[in-house]
Scaffold this motif. Sequence first.
Motif, mmCIF file in Angstrom:
data_model
loop_
_atom_site.group_PDB
_atom_site.id
_atom_site.type_symbol
_atom_site.label_atom_id
_atom_site.label_comp_id
_atom_site.label_asym_id
_atom_site.label_seq_id
_atom_site.Cartn_x
_atom_site.Cartn_y
_atom_site.Cartn_z
ATOM 1 N N GLY A 248 -66.530 -34.815 2.778
ATOM 2 C CA GLY A 248 -66.815 -33.393 2.752
ATOM 3 C C GLY A 248 -66.364 -32.757 1.450
ATOM 4 O O GLY A 248 -65.783 -33.409 0.570
ATOM 5 N N THR A 249 -66.622 -31.473 1.332
ATOM 6 C CA THR A 249 -66.233 -30.718 0.140
ATOM 7 C C THR A 249 -64.717 -30.509 0.127
ATOM 8 O O THR A 249 -64.113 -30.218 1.158
ATOM 9 N N SER A 250 -64.132 -30.667 -1.035
ATOM 10 C CA SER A 250 -62.697 -30.443 -1.191
ATOM 11 C C SER A 250 -62.389 -28.948 -1.112
ATOM 12 O O SER A 250 -63.096 -28.115 -1.702
ATOM 13 N N VAL A 251 -61.322 -28.597 -0.367
ATOM 14 C CA VAL A 251 -60.918 -27.203 -0.172
ATOM 15 C C VAL A 251 -59.518 -27.017 -0.751
ATOM 16 O O VAL A 251 -58.617 -27.826 -0.495
ATOM 17 N N GLU A 252 -59.308 -25.953 -1.527
ATOM 18 C CA GLU A 252 -58.002 -25.699 -2.131
ATOM 19 C C GLU A 252 -57.269 -24.593 -1.366
ATOM 20 O O GLU A 252 -57.895 -23.683 -0.812
ATOM 21 N N VAL A 253 -55.927 -24.678 -1.381
ATOM 22 C CA VAL A 253 -55.109 -23.659 -0.734
ATOM 23 C C VAL A 253 -53.811 -23.510 -1.535
ATOM 24 O O VAL A 253 -53.244 -24.498 -2.023
ATOM 25 N N ALA A 254 -53.346 -22.269 -1.707
ATOM 26 C CA ALA A 254 -52.061 -22.003 -2.350
ATOM 27 C C ALA A 254 -50.960 -22.134 -1.306
ATOM 28 O O ALA A 254 -51.099 -21.672 -0.172
ATOM 29 N N LEU A 255 -49.831 -22.753 -1.700
ATOM 30 C CA LEU A 255 -48.754 -23.018 -0.751
ATOM 31 C C LEU A 255 -47.613 -22.014 -0.905
ATOM 32 O O LEU A 255 -47.406 -21.422 -1.969
ATOM 33 N N ALA A 256 -46.852 -21.861 0.175
ATOM 34 C CA ALA A 256 -45.651 -21.023 0.190
ATOM 35 C C ALA A 256 -44.662 -21.650 1.154
ATOM 36 O O ALA A 256 -44.900 -22.716 1.717
#
Length: 940
Positions: free
Chosen positions: A283-291
């Motif tokens: 599938g398509t790669s999904v990015e997320v910012a972490l905290a």
Amino acid sequence: MQRTWSAWLTLVVLSPLVGASAHAADLERAAFMADDFFVLWRSGEGATVTWRGLPLLRANPSELIVHRAWEDVYYRSNQGEQTATLARDEDGAALTIRDQSEQFRWEKRIIARPGGRLRVEYEYELLEPARAELQVLFGVGRPWLHESDYRVVIAGQERTGELSEPESGRTDPWSGATEQMFATDYGTLTTTADRGLNLLCQPSASSLWWAQALERGTVYRVGIDFAIEPGPAGETGLALSGLEWAHRARDGVATFSLAMAQRAGGPERVSVQARAVGGGEAGTSVEVALADEPRSVRCSAPVAGRGERNLELVIADAASGEELITLGPLDVEADPYLRVMPRLSLYTHEREGELLVRVAEDLPVEGLSVLVDMPGRAPQRSVVTAHDMRVPLDLTGLQAGDTEVRCQLLTGNDVLAAETTRLRSAAPQANEVKIDHASGGLIADGLPFIPFGFYTYFPLREGVMDGEVVRGFTLFSPYHRGPHDAEELAQIREYMDHCAAIGMRVNYHLMWANRSELTDEQWQSLRTEVEAFRDHPALLSWYIADEPAADRVAILEQVYALVSELDPHHPVTIVFYRGGAHARRFERCLDIVMGDPYPIPHNSVTYVSRMSDELVAAYDGRKPLWIVPQAFGGNEWWRREPTAPEQRVMTYLALVHEARGIQYFIRSPRISFPKSPIMWAECGALALETAELTPALTSAEPRPQVTCEPESVHVAAFRDAGMVTVLAVNTRNEPQALTVRLPGIEWSGEAEVVFEDRTVAIDGGVIAEPIDAYDTRVYRLPVGPLPEDDLAIDPANLTINPSWEYIPSAGTPSGCYADIGPGATAFVDARLARHGRHCLRMVLPDEDATVHLRPFPFPVEAGRTYRVSIWGRALQPGVTLRLALGQFGEESFELSGEWREHALEVTPDADASRAGLALSLETPGTAWLDLLQVVPVAEQ
């Protein structure tokens, strides 16, 4: 940050069985995430444990085996019906797995705890017999063992040193260790156990195991603790929780959600991608910012077709691309509403084709329609009348190559599901071989074909072809290595030429191309070899790999692409032994999937049916199945060969469970592999029986429902031109009372028991009679409507069995004497006929050979004229048939590619009480003959 218990444990939702009430339900699959541990379990396959995405414990389907000297195996965990419960309490999360048979019961608990602690507990008890032996074996992940510093305690004595997994073979560093510690860059793994454990090291597949003697009535308990202290390579900077996914995907997409938080020093952004284990669907790669607090992310991957899919989630540092954690395998059942594929794997001369359209069984068909859109043609809409249907296609003007066809499932004008498939077209070729996806069989020489043969060694042993073709074998597959020089290619061409002459086809070995990579010179050698034999009349298929490892997917995709480009007229095959999940990784490497189950003597004959079902399911029936039954034994793990009855059961199990090709491993004449002439003779009998069953097995008509009692008798039913054929296989080595039911078929009467020259009474579609130990039955019911014949046997005909319909011995023409030389054959052929359902096939390999039949004699009168007639056709042009009536008259006829009647009139000049007919081929080739009659001519 400080973690609370509720944040530490997450139940993973897999299906309605796993959820808030999971602790109370019996499960067939389960998963949970606890701190850095991720535990996955599936009944019959075992449990996998990863720590921060690193493999800690690998599943072993045969984790527990109860036996006596390995001669009698009483229990295997992969043959049980395990269930589990998932629960949590103040001490952690616990998965409890249990199974019980008549001989053995066991329970296993996997308990995950905070701080890198895991405990595995076993409890087991022998129920029957009084004494036996147990082996328990489970895998340990390579990151903890390879190139590690170790410390072990054995019988109170401490040992230290360095350990590495071998590059090949196996090593056994120690046994009886109650404490073991392994230190690598990933961290330190420490195990402590209630009893001594043995270590088995193999390339990327090391295991801990123990064996012990068991006595009936004693309950045994063993506990093993695992503790992990992270090392620098084990620091990911991520904290994971809340992994959820739906086990069933209806629209061709598997969706996952996951919560992630940043640990000290962790990445600021990560990418998450879902992909198939081992490559393929992604599938398509999904990015997320972490905290510091968990953040959710959703991603998906396509799951084309139908069946179980193993996927994984790959979490990578978005800035560097470095993969940090891989979670999996995460199993998903792909169950789309619509599945579409062309009926034939290749279209050449056809003006019309078909799409096989399958609508999900749980979807009502009322109000549904299918819209087919093909380039250059107006969209075609068809009403859905059944869950399995065929949509005709106009192939006029179809260009060579691949043509994309889009199919939509509509409810009204709304699109419920869509799928795209491809038609492959090429110019006609004399030796072309096509797959009929409606049955899984092949089409060769324009006829349905089930290849039935064997592997053999190369250089060839004397008589390995001529000595076996007379048994009915039609498939030949020598192990020749490569790449080959011109002299070696000439040797291969020599045996290929002889195969073509005697009517055998070749599954051609290109296994030498299964390497980690190929040089430019090797690619050119591969091209040269394919081009050398792609037009050969003996070629059936290309065999490019034998039990390939997962790391060969990429190279085999390239090999397949080149072979298919150079030769679109022949399918490509690969054989597997590791099961469906492994085989599916090679989806883009093959056209036909082969399986080689070798169960004798340590496993049940039903291992064949289990592997067959698994491989069929892995490819959703889109790849035909061939099975490689075991025809060897006497060394290594296999201490003896199969018996003739075991071979019969294994072969019929393969046919019942969808195999449409048989290739025994292995034949080396005269007495080598196999040693048993009785067992190998049975293989020949099975070849002839399968040839007789080919019209039923390759029929594209809807198959009747069939059930059987007891369940240990496996059954399948087929419908072909008014006949229903039922196959039954007794998988137990004892006689049983058989009851076969055909729901929806209320036919009563006498049914033929094929190959036994008898009939059995059928009452309302129910067959009831005994079946012998390890035996098979084939029933043929003329339920109708039967096709009408435009020819009839003349009432005055003098020949016996004129149309070769009476076949007391499979494949053997009855009512005649025979003189058949080496390499020549004369068999009854059920695939085509000019009259009835059978004809005679004669093959003459060369002018020095002989194939001569003499039907039983009859009296003739001097001065009376007799008309001698026969229908014939030939595979090759120029084949000549000689037809004679004793010494009174004869004539030769050149046969064409179409059925034609050939006749001569003979007037004997003397009375003869035993005048004999004679049939023979005068020129090499293959001929089919039917309706041989001798009729007195009425006097004027």
